[in-house]
Scaffold this motif. Structure first.
Motif, PDB file in Angstrom:
ATOM      1  N   GLU A 134       0.823  -1.207   0.000  1.00 57.28           N
ATOM      2  CA  GLU A 134       0.000   0.000   0.000  1.00 57.28           C
ATOM      3  C   GLU A 134       0.858   1.258   0.000  1.00 57.28           C
ATOM      4  OE1 GLU A 134      -4.147  -1.339   2.140  1.00 57.28           O
ATOM      5  OE2 GLU A 134      -2.446  -0.847   3.450  1.00 57.28           O
ATOM      6  N   THR A 135       1.977   1.205   0.723  1.00 56.76           N
ATOM      7  CA  THR A 135       2.895   2.341   0.751  1.00 56.76           C
ATOM      8  C   THR A 135       3.397   2.668  -0.647  1.00 56.76           C
ATOM      9  OG1 THR A 135       3.627   1.840   3.005  1.00 56.76           O
ATOM     10  CG2 THR A 135       5.106   3.178   1.664  1.00 56.76           C
ATOM     11  N   ASN A 136       3.538   1.633  -1.472  1.00 56.24           N
ATOM     12  CA  ASN A 136       4.038   1.822  -2.830  1.00 56.24           C
ATOM     13  C   ASN A 136       2.925   2.014  -3.851  1.00 56.24           C
ATOM     14  OD1 ASN A 136       7.199   1.317  -3.119  1.00 56.24           O
ATOM     15  ND2 ASN A 136       6.402   0.167  -1.385  1.00 56.24           N
ATOM     16  N   GLY A 137       1.729   2.289  -3.362  1.00 61.83           N
ATOM     17  CA  GLY A 137       0.656   2.679  -4.277  1.00 61.83           C
ATOM     18  C   GLY A 137      -0.293   1.581  -4.708  1.00 61.83           C
ATOM     19  N   ALA A 138      -0.136   0.385  -4.191  1.00 62.44           N
ATOM     20  CA  ALA A 138      -1.017  -0.708  -4.586  1.00 62.44           C
ATOM     21  C   ALA A 138      -2.352  -0.612  -3.854  1.00 62.44           C
ATOM     22  CB  ALA A 138      -0.373  -2.057  -4.290  1.00 62.44           C
ATOM     23  N   GLU A 139      -3.432  -0.878  -4.570  1.00 60.99           N
ATOM     24  CA  GLU A 139      -4.753  -0.972  -3.952  1.00 60.99           C
ATOM     25  C   GLU A 139      -5.068  -2.455  -3.809  1.00 60.99           C
ATOM     26  OE1 GLU A 139      -9.347   0.628  -4.572  1.00 60.99           O
ATOM     27  OE2 GLU A 139      -7.748   1.300  -5.911  1.00 60.99           O
ATOM     28  N   LEU A 140      -5.153  -2.919  -2.579  1.00 63.97           N
ATOM     29  CA  LEU A 140      -5.313  -4.341  -2.323  1.00 63.97           C
ATOM     30  C   LEU A 140      -6.781  -4.746  -2.301  1.00 63.97           C
ATOM     31  CD1 LEU A 140      -2.710  -4.827   0.545  1.00 63.97           C
ATOM     32  CD2 LEU A 140      -2.356  -4.988  -1.919  1.00 63.97           C
ATOM     33  N   ILE A 141      -7.062  -5.909  -2.879  1.00 68.95           N
ATOM     34  CA  ILE A 141      -8.431  -6.409  -2.836  1.00 68.95           C
ATOM     35  C   ILE A 141      -8.711  -7.098  -1.509  1.00 68.95           C
ATOM     36  CG2 ILE A 141      -8.049  -8.705  -3.845  1.00 68.95           C
ATOM     37  CD1 ILE A 141     -10.656  -7.984  -5.569  1.00 68.95           C
ATOM     38  N   GLN A 142      -7.655  -7.625  -0.860  1.00 65.44           N
ATOM     39  CA  GLN A 142      -7.820  -8.195   0.472  1.00 65.44           C
ATOM     40  C   GLN A 142      -7.731  -7.078   1.511  1.00 65.44           C
ATOM     41  OE1 GLN A 142      -5.316  -9.878  -1.602  1.00 65.44           O
ATOM     42  NE2 GLN A 142      -5.401 -12.045  -1.120  1.00 65.44           N
ATOM     43  N   GLU A 143      -8.640  -7.090   2.481  1.00 67.07           N
ATOM     44  CA  GLU A 143      -8.583  -6.099   3.541  1.00 67.07           C
ATOM     45  C   GLU A 143      -7.360  -6.361   4.416  1.00 67.07           C
ATOM     46  OE1 GLU A 143     -12.207  -5.868   5.726  1.00 67.07           O
ATOM     47  OE2 GLU A 143     -13.444  -5.849   3.927  1.00 67.07           O
ATOM     48  N   LYS A 144      -6.948  -5.332   5.147  1.00 69.28           N
ATOM     49  CA  LYS A 144      -5.758  -5.429   5.991  1.00 69.28           C
ATOM     50  C   LYS A 144      -5.896  -6.597   6.976  1.00 69.28           C
ATOM     51  CE  LYS A 144      -2.742  -3.114   5.885  1.00 69.28           C
ATOM     52  NZ  LYS A 144      -2.428  -1.863   6.586  1.00 69.28           N
ATOM     53  N   GLY A 145      -4.920  -7.481   6.922  1.00 72.05           N
ATOM     54  CA  GLY A 145      -4.897  -8.616   7.828  1.00 72.05           C
ATOM     55  C   GLY A 145      -5.704  -9.808   7.365  1.00 72.05           C
ATOM     56  N   MET A 146      -6.487  -9.649   6.299  1.00 70.90           N
ATOM     57  CA  MET A 146      -7.321 -10.752   5.812  1.00 70.90           C
ATOM     58  C   MET A 146      -6.566 -11.521   4.731  1.00 70.90           C
ATOM     59  SD  MET A 146     -10.006 -10.561   7.637  1.00 70.90           S
ATOM     60  CE  MET A 146     -11.173 -11.624   6.810  1.00 70.90           C
ATOM     61  N   TYR A 147      -6.583 -12.843   4.859  1.00 71.60           N
ATOM     62  CA  TYR A 147      -5.853 -13.670   3.894  1.00 71.60           C
ATOM     63  C   TYR A 147      -6.627 -13.850   2.594  1.00 71.60           C
ATOM     64  CZ  TYR A 147      -2.391 -14.902   7.437  1.00 71.60           C
ATOM     65  OH  TYR A 147      -1.379 -14.858   8.362  1.00 71.60           O
ATOM     66  N   GLY A 148      -7.935 -13.691   2.642  1.00 70.10           N
ATOM     67  CA  GLY A 148      -8.735 -13.893   1.438  1.00 70.10           C
ATOM     68  C   GLY A 148      -9.847 -12.874   1.330  1.00 70.10           C
ATOM     69  N   SER A 149     -10.498 -12.859   0.173  1.00 71.86           N
ATOM     70  CA  SER A 149     -11.618 -11.955  -0.058  1.00 71.86           C
ATOM     71  C   SER A 149     -12.515 -12.558  -1.129  1.00 71.86           C
ATOM     72  CB  SER A 149     -11.108 -10.588  -0.518  1.00 71.86           C
ATOM     73  OG  SER A 149     -12.169  -9.813  -1.026  1.00 71.86           O
ATOM     74  N   LEU A 150     -13.820 -12.607  -0.866  1.00 76.71           N
ATOM     75  CA  LEU A 150     -14.737 -13.115  -1.888  1.00 76.71           C
ATOM     76  C   LEU A 150     -14.738 -12.226  -3.121  1.00 76.71           C
ATOM     77  CD1 LEU A 150     -18.052 -14.554  -0.386  1.00 76.71           C
ATOM     78  CD2 LEU A 150     -16.312 -15.699  -1.755  1.00 76.71           C
ATOM     79  N   ASP A 151     -14.450 -10.922  -2.937  1.00 76.07           N
ATOM     80  CA  ASP A 151     -14.404 -10.012  -4.085  1.00 76.07           C
ATOM     81  C   ASP A 151     -13.345 -10.459  -5.091  1.00 76.07           C
ATOM     82  OD1 ASP A 151     -16.430  -8.389  -3.168  1.00 76.07           O
ATOM     83  OD2 ASP A 151     -15.075  -7.061  -2.081  1.00 76.07           O
ATOM     84  N   PHE A 152     -12.291 -11.086  -4.603  1.00 74.62           N
ATOM     85  CA  PHE A 152     -11.235 -11.606  -5.478  1.00 74.62           C
ATOM     86  C   PHE A 152     -11.804 -12.616  -6.468  1.00 74.62           C
ATOM     87  CE2 PHE A 152      -7.949 -14.979  -6.045  1.00 74.62           C
ATOM     88  CZ  PHE A 152      -7.018 -14.240  -6.760  1.00 74.62           C
ATOM     89  N   TYR A 153     -12.727 -13.456  -5.999  1.00 79.96           N
ATOM     90  CA  TYR A 153     -13.321 -14.484  -6.851  1.00 79.96           C
ATOM     91  C   TYR A 153     -14.515 -13.960  -7.636  1.00 79.96           C
ATOM     92  CZ  TYR A 153     -10.398 -17.263  -3.817  1.00 79.96           C
ATOM     93  OH  TYR A 153      -9.318 -17.749  -3.135  1.00 79.96           O
ATOM     94  N   LYS A 154     -15.206 -12.982  -7.085  1.00 78.48           N
ATOM     95  CA  LYS A 154     -16.370 -12.417  -7.772  1.00 78.48           C
ATOM     96  C   LYS A 154     -15.958 -11.524  -8.941  1.00 78.48           C
ATOM     97  CE  LYS A 154     -19.651 -12.318  -3.905  1.00 78.48           C
ATOM     98  NZ  LYS A 154     -20.428 -11.451  -2.990  1.00 78.48           N
ATOM     99  N   ASN A 155     -14.828 -10.841  -8.786  1.00 80.66           N
ATOM    100  CA  ASN A 155     -14.395  -9.872  -9.802  1.00 80.66           C
ATOM    101  C   ASN A 155     -12.941 -10.089 -10.205  1.00 80.66           C
ATOM    102  OD1 ASN A 155     -16.921  -8.172  -9.623  1.00 80.66           O
ATOM    103  ND2 ASN A 155     -16.176  -7.960  -7.530  1.00 80.66           N
ATOM    104  N   PRO A 156     -12.621 -11.263 -10.741  1.00 86.26           N
ATOM    105  CA  PRO A 156     -11.217 -11.547 -11.072  1.00 86.26           C
ATOM    106  C   PRO A 156     -10.654 -10.636 -12.159  1.00 86.26           C
ATOM    107  CG  PRO A 156     -12.651 -13.217 -12.001  1.00 86.26           C
ATOM    108  CD  PRO A 156     -13.506 -12.381 -11.098  1.00 86.26           C
ATOM    109  N   ARG A 157     -11.541 -10.086 -12.980  1.00 81.97           N
ATOM    110  CA  ARG A 157     -11.049  -9.223 -14.064  1.00 81.97           C
ATOM    111  C   ARG A 157     -10.657  -7.834 -13.567  1.00 81.97           C
ATOM    112  NH1 ARG A 157     -14.881 -12.600 -15.771  1.00 81.97           N
ATOM    113  NH2 ARG A 157     -14.478 -13.861 -17.641  1.00 81.97           N
ATOM    114  N   SER A 158     -10.881  -7.564 -12.285  1.00 80.92           N
ATOM    115  CA  SER A 158     -10.461  -6.277 -11.726  1.00 80.92           C
ATOM    116  C   SER A 158      -9.047  -6.360 -11.140  1.00 80.92           C
ATOM    117  CB  SER A 158     -11.436  -5.830 -10.627  1.00 80.92           C
ATOM    118  OG  SER A 158     -11.339  -6.674  -9.489  1.00 80.92           O
ATOM    119  N   ILE A 159      -8.443  -7.556 -11.170  1.00 76.42           N
ATOM    120  CA  ILE A 159      -7.093  -7.738 -10.629  1.00 76.42           C
ATOM    121  C   ILE A 159      -6.066  -7.384 -11.701  1.00 76.42           C
ATOM    122  CG2 ILE A 159      -5.497  -9.342  -9.516  1.00 76.42           C
ATOM    123  CD1 ILE A 159      -8.088  -8.868  -7.960  1.00 76.42           C
TER     124      ILE A 159
END
Length: 199
Positions: free
Chosen positions: A116-141
């Motif tokens: 995040e310090t280097n400008g990345a917008e993470l799909i996983q919330e801080k401290g979370m190993y996974g996110s359903l949004d990752f699987y729901k919207n893979p084309r946004s990665i």
């Protein structure tokens, strides 16, 4: 008589009460020996609850947890691919397949913080190993950063299916080095082992 068994009713009753995002039915050696239709049961539960339900014929005697992570990830991708997806612009960075078995929480959070310090917008919330949004919207990665074996399998799958690029890097050793920000020739990134994660 199976739909009326205590186990079946218990799963349905709990699901209707708690409304989880999805249900996963996993096995042990015994159900596999006697023959258990995991996918069939999952379909029956989904029809009765309206909640996405997955059945995995895991046996506990073959493969490793890595195989289970990959199996679950592919099932989630396939499920959400077959349902309506909102189109999103490429903007997220993800750490696919990462789990507490691979990396302690403090080290993982440090990697997230550096990204995040280097400008990345993470799909996983801080401290979370996974996110359903990752699987729901893979084309946004826009980029996957691979930190373990399961992540590599998932990143390869996403590259083939969605064209998502990935970078591999995992610091190993007794004194795991810090992941440092670098800035060479106006290229931001993270130094991960011998790979550079470009933003």
């Amino acid at each position: 008589l199976f739909p009326y068994t205590t186990l079946f009713r218990s799963i349905i009753d709990n699901a209707l009460e708690k409304q989880p995002k999805f249900i996963a039915i996993i096995g042990s050696p015994v159900p596999n020996v006697i023959g258990f239709d995991f996918k069939g049961v999952a379909n029956a539960i989904e029809k009765r609850t309206g909640i996405p339900t997955f059945g995995f014929a895991t046996a506990g005697i073959k493969g490793s947890y890595k195989d289970g992570i990959v199996m679950a990830a592919k099932a989630l991708f396939e499920y959400y691919d077959s349902h309506d997806q909102k189109e999103e612009a490429l903007k997220y960075t993800a750490f696919p397949g990462i789990s507490p078995l691979d990396m302690p929480q403090d080290i993982y959070e440090n990697i997230q913080r550096q990204a995040e310090t280097n400008g990345a917008e993470l799909i996983q919330e801080k401290g979370m190993y996974g996110s359903l949004d990752f699987y729901k919207n893979p084309r946004s990665i826009k980029q996957n950063v691979v930190l373990n074996q399961a992540g590599y399998e998932i990143a390869k799958y996403m590259q083939e299916k969605y064209g998502t690029p990935f970078t591999i890097g995992f610091s190993i050793g007794e004194n795991q080095p810090e992941i440092n920000a670098i800035n060479e020739s106006s290229v931001k990134g993270l130094l991960i082992a011998d790979g550079v994660f470009k933003i």
